[in-house]
Design a protein around this motif. Sequence first.
Motif, short mmCIF file in Angstrom:
data_model
loop_
_atom_site.label_atom_id
_atom_site.label_comp_id
_atom_site.label_asym_id
_atom_site.label_seq_id
_atom_site.Cartn_x
_atom_site.Cartn_y
_atom_site.Cartn_z
N VAL A 115 0.83 -1.20 0.00
CA VAL A 115 0.00 0.00 0.00
C VAL A 115 0.86 1.26 0.00
O VAL A 115 0.42 2.34 -0.42
CB VAL A 115 -0.95 0.01 1.22
N PHE A 116 2.12 1.15 0.41
CA PHE A 116 2.99 2.32 0.43
C PHE A 116 3.61 2.63 -0.93
O PHE A 116 4.17 3.71 -1.12
CB PHE A 116 4.11 2.12 1.47
N ASN A 117 3.53 1.70 -1.87
CA ASN A 117 4.14 1.93 -3.18
C ASN A 117 3.32 2.92 -3.99
O ASN A 117 2.10 2.76 -4.12
CB ASN A 117 4.25 0.62 -3.97
N PHE A 118 3.99 3.89 -4.58
CA PHE A 118 3.30 4.86 -5.44
C PHE A 118 2.75 4.18 -6.68
O PHE A 118 1.67 4.52 -7.17
CB PHE A 118 4.26 5.98 -5.83
N ARG A 119 3.52 3.24 -7.23
CA ARG A 119 3.09 2.39 -8.34
C ARG A 119 3.45 0.96 -7.99
O ARG A 119 4.41 0.72 -7.25
CB ARG A 119 3.77 2.80 -9.65
N ASN A 120 2.72 0.01 -8.54
CA ASN A 120 3.01 -1.39 -8.28
C ASN A 120 3.33 -2.13 -9.57
O ASN A 120 3.18 -1.60 -10.66
CB ASN A 120 1.86 -2.05 -7.53
N PHE A 121 3.75 -3.37 -9.43
CA PHE A 121 4.41 -4.20 -10.43
C PHE A 121 5.87 -3.73 -10.56
O PHE A 121 6.21 -2.59 -10.27
CB PHE A 121 3.72 -4.17 -11.80
N TRP A 122 6.69 -4.65 -11.01
CA TRP A 122 8.12 -4.34 -11.16
C TRP A 122 8.34 -3.18 -12.13
O TRP A 122 9.32 -2.44 -12.01
CB TRP A 122 8.86 -5.57 -11.66
N ASP A 123 7.46 -3.02 -13.12
CA ASP A 123 7.64 -1.96 -14.11
C ASP A 123 6.73 -0.76 -13.86
O ASP A 123 6.66 0.15 -14.69
CB ASP A 123 7.42 -2.49 -15.53
N GLY A 124 6.02 -0.76 -12.74
CA GLY A 124 5.22 0.40 -12.37
C GLY A 124 3.96 0.58 -13.18
O GLY A 124 3.32 1.64 -13.10
N ARG A 125 3.54 -0.42 -13.94
CA ARG A 125 2.39 -0.20 -14.82
C ARG A 125 1.07 -0.14 -14.08
O ARG A 125 0.07 0.31 -14.65
CB ARG A 125 2.34 -1.27 -15.91
N ALA A 126 1.02 -0.59 -12.82
CA ALA A 126 -0.20 -0.41 -12.01
C ALA A 126 -0.26 1.04 -11.57
O ALA A 126 0.40 1.45 -10.62
CB ALA A 126 -0.19 -1.36 -10.82
N ASN A 127 -1.04 1.82 -12.27
CA ASN A 127 -1.03 3.27 -12.14
C ASN A 127 -1.47 3.73 -10.76
O ASN A 127 -2.32 3.11 -10.12
CB ASN A 127 -1.95 3.88 -13.20
N ASN A 128 -0.89 4.83 -10.30
CA ASN A 128 -1.28 5.40 -9.01
C ASN A 128 -2.73 5.86 -9.03
O ASN A 128 -3.41 5.86 -8.00
CB ASN A 128 -0.36 6.58 -8.68
N ILE A 129 -3.23 6.24 -10.20
CA ILE A 129 -4.62 6.68 -10.34
C ILE A 129 -5.47 5.51 -10.79
O ILE A 129 -5.18 4.87 -11.80
CB ILE A 129 -4.72 7.83 -11.36
N PHE A 130 -6.52 5.23 -10.05
CA PHE A 130 -7.44 4.16 -10.43
C PHE A 130 -8.61 4.76 -11.19
O PHE A 130 -9.29 5.67 -10.72
CB PHE A 130 -7.95 3.42 -9.20
#
Length: 734
Positions: free
Chosen positions: A209-224
């Motif tokens: 929950v502390f990650n600004f983006r998730n997945f190793w490449d950050g593709r899980a966007n901070n904005i839902f």
Amino acid sequence: MLITIKKITAFLVKIFILTIFIAPKLLADGFGPLPVPLKGAPVPEVPGLLDGPDPIIVDKEKAIILGKALFWDMNVGSDGVACATCHFHAGADRRTKNQLAPIGRDSDLPEAFSLMKDGSLGGPNTTLTKDDFPFFDTDDPKSHLGTVTYNSDDVVSSAGTFGGVFRDASGSGTMTDSCDHSLDAVFHVGAKGTRRVEPRNAPTVINAVFNFRNFWDGRANNIFNGSSEWGDRDPDAGVWVKNAEGGVSKERLQLVNSSLASQSLATAANSVEMICENRTFADLGRKLLFRLPLEHQHVHWNDSVLGNYASSTEGQLRKGLKMPYYILIMQAFNSKYWSYFERGQFGAPPPSSATHGLPYLQAEANFGMFFALALQLYQSTLISDDSPFDRSARDEHGMPIDLSESAQRGQEVFRKTHCALCHIGPNFTLSAVVTNSLLQKNVPEAFGNEVFRIPVNGIVTLLATNGGVKFEDVGFSATGVTPDENDPGLGGLDPFGNPLSFSSQYMQLLAGNEAGVVDPYVENVRPCDMELALARGDLNGPHPLIFTHADGIQLQQQATVDCFNPLGIYLPTVEAAQAELENPDRLRFLSGATGSFKIPTLRNVELTGPYMHNGGMATLEQVIEFYTRDGNFDVDAKEFSKIFSQSALRFDPQQFEDLLNFLKSLTDERVRHQKAPFDHPELIVSHGHVGDNHAIQAENPLSAVLAADEVLVIPAVGAEGSNEPLLPFEDYLD
């Protein structure tokens, strides 16, 4: 000639930084950031989710119940895969059979398995052993000069679905969907298909929950956005909302700090991880709405979240909850998202479905939003902040005094070897962007001191790398685990052709190409928050690495209050930035995205192997050896001031052991023993197939072309936890 000039320039940059900027700090006492406890650290807020005049979720408790049930429910996947299937062991995956993928994500390499260390051919249904690791080995693992004895481009990850093409899903009875199965071109042994394996290792969901983006490449966007993982990038995203007049319309969501919701949607829509191809969330809604949650799995009567709703009674385990999914959704979510009962506006199942003539309900069409936000709220409870490191009293210098003497020394080794420059802040990662930014004023020692500081108030920075001075996304780093061609990581693109990287977008912004900016945060990047200056107002003549008055510079438009680098308040003019981007020989305006990956938390790292994005290391000792020898490959984006040969760790076994013991002090005993909030329902996990990687010995009831599963049964655990502790990954090998 260009390559030679770039190499020479990069070398000169290294010498300058090391001699003027880094070397004096290496000799200083108390170098760098001081690790601090997580207790009390702020969790990023999601405005509009639970608050305001018209919140999306009206009952947080019910939403967490819904989220935990959905996370562990094997009905969610097309063939018995739950979200928890890849995250059941300290939030990670410790399975050892059928866990190999032939290449990394988005790799251009041939999709073929490598030879194992013993010379045998690995592949589907291989059982991993201790002798198979690490995937990059030398005759002197602690030395950068060692001779390479083994190098595999395979990935140790998580087995997911068999795949196939979705046809139908029943609203009751069987947990498996009806799919057309065929022999996978890669994942098969003989004429029997095996479960597919993801091309990257599954990181822990604990503290995610502390990650600004998730997945190793950050593709899980901070904005839902309500219906995909792509945030504002997706032009068709949205949810169906009932209006005051009684009609419905599709509206976009823009919930910030909701990367976990974006990640949840991406995973549950992935035909390698969980589903048959072409199944939608509306199909999942039709499958689950009227079912009892966890109907095929035991739920402990004392489960910290589900216990009051479980069919179990004290001393008597039973399967499922008493309340169907649709009731939990109605109780948890604002009625405007589910109370429109006319059909016809939301599409219909495929013609293969037994209910294809019946269009979807609003509640089915919005099921992706219910699923993602409920999972986010549940995963937000999985905060591990009670390790020995967190519980320890501290002296006047902030040093933990209740740890063993070895672990206390190990913390200083952790700092002096520059581990703390990336694994920074209370969650031990730069990827905790919001939390780190909020804490930098109240807990400044966590981010440096008068000798050396790390900027954490931003999403883009400028750093010295092997390939020169490059823009980097905060929270991501290239460590040289694998060559760039094995997996581009953050250097990849989304389905719309946009770069995943904030840094690449920022260069387009400075050059006046606003259409190249697809994440709104990029527009707020302040150059004065970067580690190195992009432009300097005190320089008049030309400079190969910095924009000066000779190029054309201007003051940043944003305020300069609390700038990290007061000299960095300038940026190039649009014309200067355009000219630099058009220069094929440029040494400025370079992106370090390719080969960079999200910096993971180190909390509970003792239990979350295998390690790295490729899962190529089985033990913490192998990880420390990796950093001791300066990584595996000298990729361009590797930061040489943070990853370099560590002579102390190489030649002093005591420092090596001390660092190891400090890392083990970050293990939360609640996680080790699965105590609340880390307790869970029963889970049946596929663990390879009957047979080995040479022959399959049994057929799967799903299809004659599929191999029969072997399984692990993970028992239901209540709030008091289990007497059987979770063990490090290496203990499950062999």
